[in-house]
Scaffold this motif. Structure first.
Motif, PDB file in Angstrom:
ATOM      1  N   MET A   1       1.095  -1.242   0.350  1.00 55.05           N
ATOM      2  CA  MET A   1       0.332  -0.298  -0.270  1.00 55.05           C
ATOM      3  C   MET A   1       0.829   1.696   0.016  1.00 55.05           C
ATOM      4  O   MET A   1       2.026   0.960   1.066  1.00 55.05           O
ATOM      5  N   LEU A   2       0.515   2.139  -1.002  1.00 52.57           N
ATOM      6  CA  LEU A   2       1.047   3.206  -0.501  1.00 52.57           C
ATOM      7  C   LEU A   2       1.022   4.661   0.581  1.00 52.57           C
ATOM      8  O   LEU A   2      -0.074   4.287   1.309  1.00 52.57           O
ATOM      9  N   SER A   3       1.917   4.721   1.071  1.00 55.75           N
ATOM     10  CA  SER A   3       2.067   5.463   2.525  1.00 55.75           C
ATOM     11  C   SER A   3       1.277   6.567   2.155  1.00 55.75           C
ATOM     12  O   SER A   3       1.582   7.404   1.183  1.00 55.75           O
ATOM     13  N   ARG A   4       1.008   7.915   2.582  1.00 59.42           N
ATOM     14  CA  ARG A   4       1.200   9.127   2.583  1.00 59.42           C
ATOM     15  C   ARG A   4       1.180   9.701   4.058  1.00 59.42           C
ATOM     16  O   ARG A   4       1.094  10.012   5.224  1.00 59.42           O
ATOM     17  N   THR A   5       2.265  10.373   4.383  1.00 61.98           N
ATOM     18  CA  THR A   5       2.635  11.639   4.694  1.00 61.98           C
ATOM     19  C   THR A   5       2.463  12.682   4.521  1.00 61.98           C
ATOM     20  O   THR A   5       2.623  13.197   3.459  1.00 61.98           O
ATOM     21  N   HIS A   6       1.717  13.746   5.677  1.00 60.33           N
ATOM     22  CA  HIS A   6       1.341  15.236   5.433  1.00 60.33           C
ATOM     23  C   HIS A   6       0.614  15.259   3.527  1.00 60.33           C
ATOM     24  O   HIS A   6       0.360  15.978   3.115  1.00 60.33           O
ATOM     25  N   GLY A   7      -0.406  13.822   3.664  1.00 58.16           N
ATOM     26  CA  GLY A   7      -1.075  13.478   2.994  1.00 58.16           C
ATOM     27  C   GLY A   7      -0.327  13.558   1.196  1.00 58.16           C
ATOM     28  O   GLY A   7      -0.995  13.618   0.707  1.00 58.16           O
TER      29      GLY A   7
ATOM     30  N   SER B   1     -12.095   6.520   1.407  1.00 67.30           N
ATOM     31  CA  SER B   1     -12.631   7.595   0.558  1.00 67.30           C
ATOM     32  C   SER B   1     -11.552   7.440  -0.659  1.00 67.30           C
ATOM     33  O   SER B   1     -11.885   7.742  -2.203  1.00 67.30           O
ATOM     34  N   LEU B   2      -9.991   6.952  -0.773  1.00 67.26           N
ATOM     35  CA  LEU B   2      -8.989   6.739  -1.635  1.00 67.26           C
ATOM     36  C   LEU B   2      -9.526   5.808  -2.267  1.00 67.26           C
ATOM     37  O   LEU B   2      -9.353   5.470  -3.228  1.00 67.26           O
ATOM     38  N   GLY B   3     -10.391   4.911  -1.602  1.00 70.93           N
ATOM     39  CA  GLY B   3     -11.265   3.638  -3.102  1.00 70.93           C
ATOM     40  C   GLY B   3     -10.189   2.172  -2.267  1.00 70.93           C
ATOM     41  O   GLY B   3      -9.738   1.337  -2.766  1.00 70.93           O
TER      42      GLY B   3
ATOM     43  N   ASN C   1      -9.523  -3.543  -1.901  1.00 76.61           N
ATOM     44  CA  ASN C   1     -10.249  -3.443  -2.803  1.00 76.61           C
ATOM     45  C   ASN C   1      -8.710  -2.956  -3.507  1.00 76.61           C
ATOM     46  O   ASN C   1      -7.191  -2.420  -3.785  1.00 76.61           O
ATOM     47  N   ARG C   2      -7.770  -4.423  -3.876  1.00 73.29           N
ATOM     48  CA  ARG C   2      -7.016  -4.865  -4.380  1.00 73.29           C
ATOM     49  C   ARG C   2      -6.326  -4.021  -5.480  1.00 73.29           C
ATOM     50  O   ARG C   2      -5.434  -3.351  -6.006  1.00 73.29           O
ATOM     51  N   GLU C   3      -6.613  -3.884  -6.424  1.00 74.36           N
ATOM     52  CA  GLU C   3      -6.834  -3.108  -7.842  1.00 74.36           C
ATOM     53  C   GLU C   3      -6.413  -1.848  -7.817  1.00 74.36           C
ATOM     54  O   GLU C   3      -5.376  -1.296  -8.041  1.00 74.36           O
ATOM     55  N   ALA C   4      -7.159  -0.658  -6.646  1.00 68.81           N
ATOM     56  CA  ALA C   4      -7.042   0.464  -5.992  1.00 68.81           C
ATOM     57  C   ALA C   4      -5.302   1.000  -5.897  1.00 68.81           C
ATOM     58  O   ALA C   4      -4.485   1.269  -5.897  1.00 68.81           O
ATOM     59  N   LEU C   5      -5.474  -0.519  -5.169  1.00 71.47           N
ATOM     60  CA  LEU C   5      -4.427  -0.620  -3.914  1.00 71.47           C
ATOM     61  C   LEU C   5      -3.012  -0.269  -5.302  1.00 71.47           C
ATOM     62  O   LEU C   5      -2.125   0.358  -5.254  1.00 71.47           O
ATOM     63  N   ALA C   6      -3.008  -1.220  -5.950  1.00 68.07           N
ATOM     64  CA  ALA C   6      -1.450  -1.235  -7.278  1.00 68.07           C
ATOM     65  C   ALA C   6      -1.378  -0.515  -7.851  1.00 68.07           C
ATOM     66  O   ALA C   6      -1.018   0.054  -8.125  1.00 68.07           O
TER      67      ALA C   6
ATOM     68  N   ASP D   1      -2.766   2.776  -7.485  1.00 67.80           N
ATOM     69  CA  ASP D   1      -1.641   4.039  -6.878  1.00 67.80           C
ATOM     70  C   ASP D   1      -0.184   3.938  -6.549  1.00 67.80           C
ATOM     71  O   ASP D   1       0.131   4.889  -7.239  1.00 67.80           O
ATOM     72  N   LEU D   2       0.286   2.315  -6.335  1.00 69.72           N
ATOM     73  CA  LEU D   2       1.304   2.064  -6.417  1.00 69.72           C
ATOM     74  C   LEU D   2       2.127   2.284  -7.870  1.00 69.72           C
ATOM     75  O   LEU D   2       2.629   3.006  -7.589  1.00 69.72           O
ATOM     76  N   ASP D   3       1.383   2.136  -8.761  1.00 68.03           N
ATOM     77  CA  ASP D   3       1.897   1.634  -9.905  1.00 68.03           C
ATOM     78  C   ASP D   3       2.210   3.647 -10.940  1.00 68.03           C
ATOM     79  O   ASP D   3       2.783   3.458 -11.190  1.00 68.03           O
ATOM     80  N   ALA D   4       1.584   4.782  -9.735  1.00 67.47           N
ATOM     81  CA  ALA D   4       1.498   5.793 -10.804  1.00 67.47           C
ATOM     82  C   ALA D   4       2.383   6.432  -9.768  1.00 67.47           C
ATOM     83  O   ALA D   4       2.507   7.807  -9.547  1.00 67.47           O
ATOM     84  N   ALA D   5       3.124   5.877  -8.592  1.00 68.91           N
ATOM     85  CA  ALA D   5       3.676   6.608  -7.471  1.00 68.91           C
ATOM     86  C   ALA D   5       5.477   5.917  -7.526  1.00 68.91           C
ATOM     87  O   ALA D   5       6.124   5.822  -6.374  1.00 68.91           O
TER      88      ALA D   5
END
Length: 457
Positions: A165-171, A280-282, A370-375, A377-381
């Motif tokens: 999962m992609l982390s978010r620090t400070h959003g 909210s992020l999916g 939602n494994r697809e959404a998690l994947a 998000d990671l692939d876009a980062a």
């Protein structure tokens, strides 16, 4: 209006009555009366064993009859005490009179009737009763419910230990983790908070009007009343003895207990908000239930209402518990009555905490990853790999690693190809370069998997 759930002033006795029903027999006025009867009975039985010439040890039949008053205490008994209070205008004295009224027809008990409430102030009965109420609420309701939450979260941490999962620090996007590891963080915090709640010693005193056994010693000056009171409190009631008090037990332990519950509430508010954000992020979807409506005008909506309700109710609970913990240890001189009315709200405060637990469990039971959404998000980062690349560059003393990666990635959308092209330019050992080239945002999770897998084991 007739009293009913629809006309109840408190939602705990109205809309949410069924969800907090387990606390009602323990922390209500009925619960307080029940414990008062228990304390009076145990004190009375203990006095019969004290060796006083005027009060011989009770027969087994008499002891059984007395303890049956506690074991079989009913709503009708509570109402009978309430009816006596209409005359006495004193709730504890009404309990004393009710117990004596139950001695009618039993010569052995009638002879010893004046030893009911002997040498006691009302607070000797009240403080022990409140401690017994909290003990039962903690053991029968609060800890078991927290344990359900811990079991659910621990199972989720293990099941999702290796799901990146992609982390978010400070959003903002940050170094990846796993879903299970983030849940394990909550488990570790909540388990510690749970142990703090369980570890608070519940104190009680039975030492008279100002804590000095004045009346006790006036009646039996050679008797060790402190040792006797300790035995009653610890051995017969299962509480911890406090030898130093004014008229009231000073309630410091209550403050400690309520602060411990507040700490658990705070942890669960934090988690409720995080799950709300993940929905909210999916990252999570919510299972729907036939017939349920998310919005009165937007048919597509499945709102995270359970986590919102949990957050709101934990906030209410903590506000009340904080007031209790700050007010109860304060009493003018040897006693004032401000604690009495406040203590009657223990059930309200803990009821909102229980309601928060209920909402949170309902919400957790609806979650689907939602494994697809998690994947996606990671692939876009891919820019998150700037951290490991510059750290390896530091190891091999390549010039300006941080600055070079900052120039490449800061505020930019970085692709897999751009990262790979940069790695190919680095003067690194071949095996190190290949290791970096093989790395993806989804594989860059450090020790997250192992940390999640071992939580609670």
């Amino acid at each position: 209006m007739d009293h009913s759930p629809l006309t109840a002033l408190s939602p705990l006795d109205g809309r949410y009555a069924s969800k907090v029903a387990s606390l009602r027999p323990l922390l209500s006025e009925y619960g307080l009366m029940h414990r008062r009867v228990q304390v009076e009975v145990e004190w009375f039985i203990a006095l019969s064993d004290a060796g006083f010439a005027e009060f011989k040890p009770l027969s087994e039949a008499a002891r059984a009859r007395l303890r049956a008053l506690v074991q079989n205490f009913s709503a009708a008994d509570a109402q009978a005490i309430k009816d006596i209070e209409k005359t006495t205008n004193h709730d504890v004295k009404a309990v004393e009179y009710w117990i004596k009224s139950r001695f009618e027809g039993d010569a052995e008990l009638e002879r010893a009737g004046e030893f009911v409430h002997f040498a006691c102030t009302s607070e000797d009965i009240n403080n022990t009763s409140h401690a017994l109420m909290l003990k039962s609420a903690r053991e029968q309701v609060l800890l078991p419910t927290l344990d359900k939450i811990l079991a659910k979260l621990t199972a989720m941490a293990h099941e999702l230990a290796d799901l990146p999962m992609l982390s978010r620090t400070h959003g903002q996007t940050a170094s990846p983790t796993t879903v299970g590891k983030e849940i394990a963080n909550v488990v570790a915090r909540l388990a510690a908070a749970r142990e703090r709640i369980a570890g608070v010693a519940l104190l009680a005193k039975m030492n008279g009007a100002v804590g000095n056994y004045n009346a006790h010693l006036a009646a039996y000056p050679g008797f060790d009343w402190e040792a006797f009171s300790r035995r009653v409190v610890e051995q017969q009631l299962g509480l911890s003895f406090n030898p130093y008090t004014i008229q009231i037990e000073p309630h410091d332990y209550m403050a400690e207990l309520f602060d411990a519950v507040t700490r658990a509430n705070t942890i669960l508010v934090d988690w409720s908000r995080d799950v709300w954000g993940y929905i909210s992020l999916g990252y999570f979807k919510q299972r729907t239930k036939a017939g349920e409506i998310g919005s009165s005008t937007m048919p597509h909506k499945v709102n995270p209402i359970d986590f919102e309700n949990a957050e709101g109710n934990f906030g209410l609970a903590s506000a009340l518990l904080t007031h209790l913990s700050q007010k109860l240890p304060i009493s003018r001189w040897q006693r004032d009555l401000t604690d009495s009315t406040v203590l009657r709200n223990m059930g309200v405060a803990l009821g909102y905490a229980l309601l928060g637990h209920d909402s949170l469990l309902r919400g957790l039971d609806k979650l689907e990853v939602n494994r697809e959404a998690l994947a996606a998000d990671l692939d876009a980062a891919w820019e998150v790999l700037a951290e490991p690349i510059q750290t390896v560059m530091r190891r091999y003393a390549l010039p300006n690693p941080y600055e070079r990666l900052k120039e490449l990635t800061r505020g930019k959308a970085i692709t897999r190809e751009a990262i790979r092209e940069f790695i190919q330019t680095l003067e690194l050992p071949a095996e190190e370069k290949q290791r970096l080239l093989a790395m993806t945002p989804g594989s860059y999770t450090g020790q997250a998997v192992a940390l999640a897998q071992r939580i609670g084991r």
